[in-house]
Design a protein around this motif. Structure first.
Motif, PDB file in Angstrom:
ATOM      1  N   VAL A   1      -5.670  26.769 -20.534  1.00  0.00           N
ATOM      2  CA  VAL A   1      -4.263  26.555 -20.161  1.00  0.00           C
ATOM      3  C   VAL A   1      -4.100  25.455 -19.120  1.00  0.00           C
ATOM      4  CG1 VAL A   1      -3.721  28.959 -20.706  1.00  0.00           C
ATOM      5  CG2 VAL A   1      -4.258  28.326 -18.338  1.00  0.00           C
TER       6      VAL A   1
ATOM      7  N   GLU B   1       0.118  33.946 -23.192  1.00  0.00           N
ATOM      8  CA  GLU B   1       0.615  33.207 -24.355  1.00  0.00           C
ATOM      9  C   GLU B   1      -0.523  32.520 -25.105  1.00  0.00           C
ATOM     10  OE1 GLU B   1       3.404  30.683 -22.453  1.00  0.00           O
ATOM     11  OE2 GLU B   1       4.926  32.251 -22.237  1.00  0.00           O
TER      12      GLU B   1
ATOM     13  N   HIS C   1       9.593  29.146 -19.142  1.00  0.00           N
ATOM     14  CA  HIS C   1       9.338  30.389 -19.874  1.00  0.00           C
ATOM     15  C   HIS C   1      10.580  31.017 -20.497  1.00  0.00           C
ATOM     16  CE1 HIS C   1       5.200  30.435 -18.473  1.00  0.00           C
ATOM     17  NE2 HIS C   1       5.635  30.203 -17.255  1.00  0.00           N
TER      18      HIS C   1
ATOM     19  N   ARG D   1       1.199  32.072 -19.048  1.00  0.00           N
ATOM     20  CA  ARG D   1       0.591  31.078 -19.934  1.00  0.00           C
ATOM     21  C   ARG D   1      -0.752  31.559 -20.475  1.00  0.00           C
ATOM     22  NH1 ARG D   1      -0.870  26.742 -17.521  1.00  0.00           N
ATOM     23  NH2 ARG D   1      -0.305  27.222 -15.356  1.00  0.00           N
TER      24      ARG D   1
END
Length: 285
Positions: A126, A149, A190, A146
């Motif tokens: 990330v 995700e 986000h 993140r």
């Protein structure tokens, strides 16, 4: 297997944060670029599979390193991070102050880097911390979102770290409103549902209503509209009193604490709105 990374601004508490028996990288933020940038410098120097971030004002509990090793041992590859358990020692014999309650909230916060271990591979995937977050605020939540995700899970370990309460002065709660600028970046990165994803609340809508009523009362008074000015002022006073009362009731009720809550409860709403507006303008640039 493990490297500890601690960003610092030179606090005397740093010595208590450094655990024995494990490699430690201390990154002094001499240029005041913020903890996100300092942590990035630290983890990129590490060569171990796991990087554990600690703050420079925490105290790892007894047996912390052994508990950390147990927390990380045999975790599945899809687990990208492990959070320590934060304890905030509060005074006995009286109710906690507003500052103490705010610090105590860290014990319930998710994925904070007061004690947070990440796989180096997850950090690499990330890109580490987003250095657009200049304060010790939201940069850890942004990273956690993140990492998740990217397909990793985050878990809670059993190790315990204490986070003592600092005395940051009369205006600390007002200074903390600078974080509203970072909330604007969180929303941009986000989306509008980011708060629920990290379990965070917020009073900005009420602060905005308080500020609008206060400014409206002033504008109407200058325009000579007495009745409207009085109505707006009454609304402003009611919301301000409610906010102050909500902060006073759980506290120790000392004259100094009551005075601090009363004064800062008037200043916080416009300060929060001003910082949020500044943040919105910055992210649009």
């Amino acid at each position: 297997m493990i490297t500890i990374v601690i960003p610092t601004i030179g606090r005397a508490s740093l010595a208590r944060a450094i655990p024995d028996g494990v490699p430690v990288i201390v990154v002094e933020d001499t240029e005041r670029k913020g903890p996100a940038a300092a942590r990035n410098r630290g983890w990129r120097q590490a060569r171990t599979p796991w990087v554990v971030f600690l703050d420079d004002d925490v105290v790892p509990g007894e047996g912390w390193l052994e508990a950390l090793i147990r927390d990380l041992a045999d975790l599945p590859e899809d687990v990208g991070g492990s959070q320590g358990r934060i304890e905030v020692p509060l005074p006995s014999g009286r109710r906690p102050t507003d500052a103490e309650r705010n610090t105590a909230g860290l014990a319930r916060a998710e994925w904070i880097t007061a004690d947070m271990a990440y796989r180096r591979s997850a950090l690499e995937k990330v890109g580490g911390f987003d250095e657009r977050f200049p304060r010790a605020y939201r940069e850890d939540a942004d990273l956690a979102l993140r990492v998740r995700e990217a397909g990793f899970r985050l878990v809670r370990g059993e190790r315990v770290t204490r986070h003592p309460v600092r005395n940051d002065g009369f205006w600390a709660s007002v200074r903390f409103q600078r974080g509203n600028a970072d909330d604007a970046l969180m929303r941009r990165v986000h989306g509008p549902g980011w708060r629920s994803r990290i379990g965070a609340g917020g009073l900005l809508p009420r602060h905005a209503a308080t500020t609008v009523l206060g400014l409206g009362a002033l504008a109407l008074a200058l325009a000579g509209t007495r009745r409207g000015a009085l109505a707006a002022a009454a609304g402003w006073a009611a919301l301000s009193a409610r906010f102050a009362w909500e902060r006073i009731v759980p506290g120790p009720g000392t004259p100094g604490e009551v005075a601090r809550m009363t004064v800062t409860s008037v200043v916080i709403p416009p300060a929060a709105c001003l910082h949020r507006l500044r943040g919105e303008l910055e992210v649009r640039r």
